[in-house]
Design a protein around this motif. Structure first.
Motif: not given
Ligand SMILES: [Zn+2]
Length: 433
Positions: A391, A393-394, A405, A408
């Protein structure tokens, strides 16, 4: 100037006419019953003119007196509007300066002067929201939504608030109302697309995103997500194909299309699909699916050669060729591929671990073998890690691609990341900067 000349001419004609009439002589006679009045013509005309002027003056004065209250009211309204506009301007300045209390004060003054107009209601809502008083802000937005001229603005404010509160049913209802109030508004479309993403309605999100807006990869991920949700096989198949054509290098889409082709009884077409995807962007899952049904080690080498034929130099191609050759006992072939890969500097940990296996096969449990093993293990520890689904993002790693995901909650951010892609990303950043 022209008027003065005309007046002068008129006056001259009048004087001339008076003199002419006086010279002419004659009388005007008025008789009422037995009463008889006789006056000269010029005097009669004079009386008429004076009478007209006096009557006109009286009528004008009367009209002016009657219009007095209306004029007073208009003047007051004009003053209110001027003061109200000035208060609105000061409120805007206060909002822009980030001083909500000052803005609220000015807007209250403006509302007192101008009443509830779309402007004052919208400013009230914005100031209340900035001051952190969401209930008061929503009250103003509701008043705005109840009006015909401010309906869209009110719904927009309420929708934004519902999305912030993560009240998805309310947000969906408001989005529908806003769409009805302002059909085709770009903002509503964007919000509905965002809403569809938040409620994991991938099909809706895909339908709402205009063709030019999403990148091919993003569209492919959304289409494949929608295919996973689709209960009807025909529609799911169409979505999988849409995903693959949007991003021909998106391995999960190629795998889904190939899986369906195999299930439909066309394994050759499935292999072609996997080969094409490998040519665009090699991925270990494609190789696993392609080699999956081959039990014989030599047949696996042949299959690996067929798969990698059009993208021979890619590190992933060399790795799969080296590994299958090693498994088939073709150590010379395996060594050529793996050593080439290691010396190219593009190898990740998997290539060094394959070298460990190869030396174990070739050198066995000897002093030389153990030394070689230690050398490759050290190199593996220092090498870049193998690519994986992660991911962006996280940073959470995932064993397979997923639409969202779970760690997150961000949709569409799980990407295949590795040494090669990290290098490419870095290069792109450098090029952009
Ligand atoms: Zn994530």
């Amino acid at each position: 100037m022209l008027r003065a000349i005309w007046l002068l001419i008129l006056l001259a004609v009048g004087v001339w006419a008076a003199l002419f009439l006086r010279q002419m002589g004659g009388t005007v006679e008025i008789s009422v019953g037995s009463t008889f009045i006789g006056i000269p013509v010029w005097l009669g005309l004079l009386v008429l003119v004076v009478g007209f002027v006096v009557l006109h003056g009286i009528l004008s004065a009367w009209k002016s007196i009657r219009g007095w209250p209306a004029r007073l009211r208009a003047r007051r309204a004009e003053r209110h509007r001027r003061d109200g506009d000035a208060a609105v301007t000061r409120a805007l300045v206060a909002l822009a300066a980030g001083t909500p209390d000052q803005a609220r004060l000015e807007i209250r003054r403006a509302r007192g002067l101008l009443g509830d107009t779309p402007h004052t209601l919208l400013l009230t809502a914005e100031a209340e929201r900035m001051a952190g008083r969401n209930d008061a802000a929503n009250e103003a937005f509701r008043a705005l939504a109840a009006r015909d001229d401010g309906k869209f603005l009110g719904l927009r404010g309420l929708l934004r608030d519902a999305m912030q509160r993560e009240d998805w049913p309310a947000a969906q209802r408001l989005a529908r109302e806003a769409e009805a109030a302002q059909p085709g508004a770009a903002w509503v479309k964007e919000e509905r697309a965002a809403l569809a993403l938040r409620t994991r309605d991938w099909r809706e999100a895909l339908a709402l995103s205009p063709p030019g807006q999403l990148s091919g990869h993003r569209r492919a991920a959304l289409a494949l997500s929608a295919a996973l949700q689709e209960p009807e096989p025909a529609k799911a198949a169409a979505l999988e194909k849409e995903a693959l054509s949007a991003d021909p290098g998106f391995a999960p889409a190629a795998l889904a299309v190939a899986r369906r082709q195999t299930a439909e009884g066309s394994p050759r077409r499935a292999k072609t699909t996997l080969q094409t995807a490998w040519t665009v962007a090699p991925h270990p899952d494609l190789a696993a699916a392609y080699l999956g049904e081959e039990a014989d080690a030599l047949a696996r080498v042949k299959a690996a050669e067929a798969l990698t034929h059009d993208n021979r130099a890619h590190p992933e191609s060399r790795l799969v060729l080296g590994r299958t050759a090693l498994a088939a006992g073709l150590t010379g072939r395996a060594r050529a591929e793996l050593e080439g890969l290691v010396s190219s500097g593009t190898a990740d940990r998997r290539a060094y671990l394959a070298m460990v296996d190869m030396d174990a096969v070739e050198l066995g449990d000897s002093a030389v073998g153990r030394a070689a093993e230690a050398k490759w293990l050290r190199a593996a520890a220092a090498a870049p890690p193998e690519p994986r689904w992660q991911c962006l993002s996280c940073g959470t790693g995932h064993s397979a691609w997923e639409p969202l995901c779970e760690a997150c909650g961000t949709p569409g951010r799980i990407e295949w990341t590795g040494a090669a892609s990290a290098k490419a990303e870095k290069g792109a950043v450098t090029a952009a900067g």
